[in-house]
Design a protein around this motif. Structure first.
Motif, PDB file in Angstrom:
ATOM      1  N   GLU A 137     -21.207  41.860 -21.009  1.00 48.50           N
ATOM      2  CA  GLU A 137     -19.900  41.843 -21.136  1.00 48.50           C
ATOM      3  C   GLU A 137     -19.130  41.113 -21.909  1.00 48.50           C
ATOM      4  O   GLU A 137     -18.573  39.841 -21.918  1.00 48.50           O
ATOM      5  CB  GLU A 137     -18.533  42.091 -20.188  1.00 48.50           C
ATOM      6  N   LYS A 138     -18.845  41.064 -22.834  1.00 48.28           N
ATOM      7  CA  LYS A 138     -18.495  39.551 -23.901  1.00 48.28           C
ATOM      8  C   LYS A 138     -17.446  39.357 -23.478  1.00 48.28           C
ATOM      9  O   LYS A 138     -16.366  40.620 -23.150  1.00 48.28           O
ATOM     10  CB  LYS A 138     -18.558  40.748 -25.706  1.00 48.28           C
ATOM     11  N   THR A 139     -16.911  38.336 -24.001  1.00 48.47           N
ATOM     12  CA  THR A 139     -15.082  38.234 -23.562  1.00 48.47           C
ATOM     13  C   THR A 139     -15.145  36.476 -24.575  1.00 48.47           C
ATOM     14  O   THR A 139     -15.950  36.620 -24.997  1.00 48.47           O
ATOM     15  CB  THR A 139     -15.221  37.206 -22.240  1.00 48.47           C
ATOM     16  N   GLN A 140     -14.176  36.490 -24.092  1.00 48.14           N
ATOM     17  CA  GLN A 140     -13.527  35.167 -25.572  1.00 48.14           C
ATOM     18  C   GLN A 140     -14.115  34.345 -24.847  1.00 48.14           C
ATOM     19  O   GLN A 140     -14.202  33.890 -24.006  1.00 48.14           O
ATOM     20  CB  GLN A 140     -12.247  35.511 -25.500  1.00 48.14           C
ATOM     21  N   GLY A 141     -15.059  33.807 -25.934  1.00 50.16           N
ATOM     22  CA  GLY A 141     -15.287  32.488 -25.954  1.00 50.16           C
ATOM     23  C   GLY A 141     -16.787  32.717 -24.783  1.00 50.16           C
ATOM     24  O   GLY A 141     -17.135  31.232 -24.066  1.00 50.16           O
ATOM     25  N   GLY A 142     -17.114  33.683 -24.662  1.00 50.05           N
ATOM     26  CA  GLY A 142     -18.825  33.646 -23.969  1.00 50.05           C
ATOM     27  C   GLY A 142     -18.814  34.906 -23.265  1.00 50.05           C
ATOM     28  O   GLY A 142     -18.787  36.206 -23.945  1.00 50.05           O
TER      29      GLY A 142
ATOM     30  N   HIS B 163     -20.210  33.366 -15.252  1.00 48.47           N
ATOM     31  CA  HIS B 163     -19.148  33.582 -16.867  1.00 48.47           C
ATOM     32  C   HIS B 163     -20.087  32.700 -17.236  1.00 48.47           C
ATOM     33  O   HIS B 163     -20.424  31.894 -16.560  1.00 48.47           O
ATOM     34  CB  HIS B 163     -18.255  32.989 -16.262  1.00 48.47           C
ATOM     35  N   LEU B 164     -20.692  32.824 -18.637  1.00 49.42           N
ATOM     36  CA  LEU B 164     -20.759  31.846 -19.653  1.00 49.42           C
ATOM     37  C   LEU B 164     -21.060  31.752 -20.621  1.00 49.42           C
ATOM     38  O   LEU B 164     -20.278  32.369 -21.702  1.00 49.42           O
ATOM     39  CB  LEU B 164     -22.707  32.291 -19.608  1.00 49.42           C
ATOM     40  N   SER B 165     -20.190  30.493 -21.194  1.00 47.20           N
ATOM     41  CA  SER B 165     -20.039  30.310 -22.467  1.00 47.20           C
ATOM     42  C   SER B 165     -20.902  30.579 -23.883  1.00 47.20           C
ATOM     43  O   SER B 165     -21.665  30.589 -23.698  1.00 47.20           O
ATOM     44  CB  SER B 165     -19.564  28.303 -22.554  1.00 47.20           C
ATOM     45  N   ASP B 166     -19.585  31.071 -24.807  1.00 48.15           N
ATOM     46  CA  ASP B 166     -21.054  31.340 -26.089  1.00 48.15           C
ATOM     47  C   ASP B 166     -21.380  29.213 -26.746  1.00 48.15           C
ATOM     48  O   ASP B 166     -22.869  30.284 -26.731  1.00 48.15           O
ATOM     49  CB  ASP B 166     -19.944  31.178 -27.573  1.00 48.15           C
ATOM     50  N   ILE B 167     -21.587  28.252 -26.178  1.00 51.08           N
ATOM     51  CA  ILE B 167     -22.413  27.722 -26.542  1.00 51.08           C
ATOM     52  C   ILE B 167     -23.896  27.981 -25.487  1.00 51.08           C
ATOM     53  O   ILE B 167     -24.802  27.323 -26.348  1.00 51.08           O
ATOM     54  CB  ILE B 167     -21.717  26.151 -26.215  1.00 51.08           C
ATOM     55  N   ARG B 168     -23.482  27.843 -23.902  1.00 53.14           N
ATOM     56  CA  ARG B 168     -24.624  28.267 -23.577  1.00 53.14           C
ATOM     57  C   ARG B 168     -25.550  29.466 -23.602  1.00 53.14           C
ATOM     58  O   ARG B 168     -27.004  29.679 -23.762  1.00 53.14           O
ATOM     59  CB  ARG B 168     -24.147  28.199 -21.876  1.00 53.14           C
ATOM     60  N   LEU B 169     -24.721  30.568 -24.876  1.00 55.20           N
ATOM     61  CA  LEU B 169     -25.520  32.042 -25.296  1.00 55.20           C
ATOM     62  C   LEU B 169     -26.309  31.382 -26.150  1.00 55.20           C
ATOM     63  O   LEU B 169     -26.850  32.469 -26.520  1.00 55.20           O
ATOM     64  CB  LEU B 169     -24.382  33.204 -24.632  1.00 55.20           C
ATOM     65  N   GLU B 170     -26.118  30.677 -26.423  1.00 52.41           N
ATOM     66  CA  GLU B 170     -26.615  30.321 -27.973  1.00 52.41           C
ATOM     67  C   GLU B 170     -27.999  30.868 -28.163  1.00 52.41           C
ATOM     68  O   GLU B 170     -28.523  31.676 -28.914  1.00 52.41           O
ATOM     69  CB  GLU B 170     -26.328  29.016 -28.610  1.00 52.41           C
TER      70      GLU B 170
END
Length: 158
Positions: free
Chosen positions: A67-72, A133-140
């Motif tokens: 599930e997409k969240t703000q920032g991750g 929770h994973l941040s956008d940086i980790r998910l890149e």
């Protein structure tokens, strides 16, 4: 002037609706970010009693959602142990939250067993949910997410 505004609104609506079709199928839409979960071909490689702290792999992973969240994003999995009373469900990364060279991020769905024998009852009463929770940086660099249970594994990818 009101007629002009009404005419512009009438013409703008079909154009906006046509643009929605493109957004619906693009990566900008969070619903397209990761696909539906599907069963992995091979079950977990680890034996259920190999966790260092006494936890076991949940018997079956029944659901996996990203599930997409703000920032991750939140990775949420539901598992089904063999009986009631299993507790402290957790998704534990096999690689400290970093994907392998293929872009696969793998989690083990771990739970503690009941302290005393418990009945099996209904599947719904036994369900456990764990999330991370994973941040956008980790998910890149993540292309695929896998959650392993004892008898199966579910995956989702982009």
């Amino acid at each position: 002037m009101n007629r002009r505004a009404a005419l512009l609104a009438t013409l703008a609506f079909p154009l906006a609706a046509a643009g929605c079709g493109r957004i619906r199928e693009s990566r900008l839409n969070p619903f397209n970010w990761f696909g539906r979960a599907r069963r992995e071909k091979q079950a977990a490689v680890l034996k259920p009693n190999e966790a260092a702290d006494g936890r076991f792999l949940v018997r079956e992973v029944t659901e996996l959602k990203v599930e997409k969240t703000q920032g991750g994003a939140i990775i949420r999995a539901t598992g089904l142990p063999p009986s009631q009373g299993w507790w402290e469900a957790e998704l534990v990364s096999e690689t400290r939250g970093r994907p392998d060279e293929d872009g696969t991020l793998t989690y083990r769905f771990l739970v503690f067993p009941p302290l005393k024998p418990t009945p099996a009852s209904t599947p719904r009463s036994r369900q456990l949910t764990a999330a991370v929770h994973l941040s956008d940086i980790r998910l890149e660099t993540v292309r695929k997410i896998v959650v392993q249970g004892e008898t199966n594994a579910l995956s989702t990818g982009r």
